[in-house]
Scaffold this motif. Structure first.
Motif, PDB file in Angstrom:
ATOM      1  N   ILE A  13       0.812  -1.221   0.000  1.00  0.00           N
ATOM      2  CA  ILE A  13       0.000   0.000   0.000  1.00  0.00           C
ATOM      3  C   ILE A  13       0.849   1.277   0.000  1.00  0.00           C
ATOM      4  CG2 ILE A  13      -2.073  -1.031   1.015  1.00  0.00           C
ATOM      5  CD1 ILE A  13      -1.227   0.413   3.671  1.00  0.00           C
ATOM      6  N   HIS A  47      -3.709  -5.746   3.949  1.00  0.00           N
ATOM      7  CA  HIS A  47      -4.399  -4.689   3.199  1.00  0.00           C
ATOM      8  C   HIS A  47      -4.943  -5.168   1.850  1.00  0.00           C
ATOM      9  CE1 HIS A  47      -2.781  -1.931   6.157  1.00  0.00           C
ATOM     10  NE2 HIS A  47      -1.579  -2.408   5.929  1.00  0.00           N
ATOM     11  N   HIS A  50      -7.125  -3.209  -0.889  1.00  0.00           N
ATOM     12  CA  HIS A  50      -7.166  -1.782  -0.574  1.00  0.00           C
ATOM     13  C   HIS A  50      -6.375  -0.977  -1.597  1.00  0.00           C
ATOM     14  CE1 HIS A  50      -7.855  -2.625   4.008  1.00  0.00           C
ATOM     15  NE2 HIS A  50      -8.824  -3.108   3.235  1.00  0.00           N
ATOM     16  N   LYS A  71      -4.812  -1.931  -6.489  1.00  0.00           N
ATOM     17  CA  LYS A  71      -5.300  -2.525  -5.247  1.00  0.00           C
ATOM     18  C   LYS A  71      -4.253  -3.516  -4.739  1.00  0.00           C
ATOM     19  CE  LYS A  71     -10.199  -1.925  -5.896  1.00  0.00           C
ATOM     20  NZ  LYS A  71     -10.139  -0.535  -5.527  1.00  0.00           N
TER      21      LYS A  71
END
Length: 162
Positions: A13, A47, A50, A71
Motif C-alpha cells: 500500500i 491490506h 485496498h 489494489k
C-alpha cells in the motif's frame, strides 16, 4: 519481446504501489507502454484489495501520477514465471520472496530478483524506508523516482532499446 516488472513491499500500500505508479509514468513518458508492464504486490495480507495508502496517493497526486485501479495483492507463485524483474523494496521483502520461491518448489526463477536500493548504490542504504511507520513519504518518493529511472535504463538496455 516485453519486459515485466513486479515491485514488492510488505503490505503493498505504500512503497511498492508508489514504485509501480512512478515506473508506469516513466514508461509512458518514454513511449514504451507496449514493451514494459508493471505491477506490485506485498508479502503480507493485511491490506488485500485496498488502494494505496493516503500518503502515497497524496504524493502521486502532487506529481500528477495516476494510481487508478491499483489494489493491494499478495505475491503469488505464478509471479516467478510471469515477471522478468522482481524488485523488493527492502532486504526483508527479498528474504520473504526468496522463501516463497523456495516453497514453490524451485530455487530458480526466470525473474531477476533484487532489492530496489541495488539500483541506487551511491545512496549508501540497503532498504527503502517504510513510510507506513515513519510518515516520510517525500523521501521515499525521491528514492523511488531516482531508482525507477535507473531501472528503466536497465530494462531498456536488456531489451536493446537504449
Amino acid at each position: 519481446m516485453k519486459a515485466r516488472i513486479l515491485f514488492v513491499c510488505l503490505g503493498n500500500i505504500c512503497r511498492s504501489p508508489m514504485a509501480e505508479a512512478v515506473m508506469r509514468h516513466q514508461v509512458e513518458q518514454a513511449g514504451l507502454n507496449d514493451r514494459i508492464e508493471i505491477d506490485s504486490a506485498g508479502t503480507g495480507d493485511w491490506h488485500l484489495g485496498h488502494p494505496p495508502h493516503e500518503g502515497t496517493r497524496k504524493l502521486l497526486d502532487e506529481h500528477q501520477i495516476s494510481y487508478q485501479g491499483m489494489k493491494a495483492r499478495l505475491v503469488a507463485e505464478s509471479d516467478f514465471e510471469t515477471f522478468d524483474y522482481i524488485v523488493c523494496m527492502d532486504t526483508k521483502n527479498l528474504r520473504d520472496v526468496r522463501e516463497l520461491l523456495k516453497n514453490a518448489g524451485t530455487l530458480e526463477s526466470r525473474a531477476k530478483v533484487f532489492t530496489f536500493m541495488e539500483l541506487l548504490p551511491d545512496k549508501g542504504i540497503a532498504d527503502v524506508p517504510d513510510p507506513y511507520y515513519d510518515g516520510n513519504f517525500p523521501f521515499v518518493y525521491e528514492l523511488v523516482n531516482s531508482g525507477c529511472r535507473e531501472l528503466l535504463k536497465r530494462v531498456q538496455a536488456d531489451l536493446k532499446l537504449a
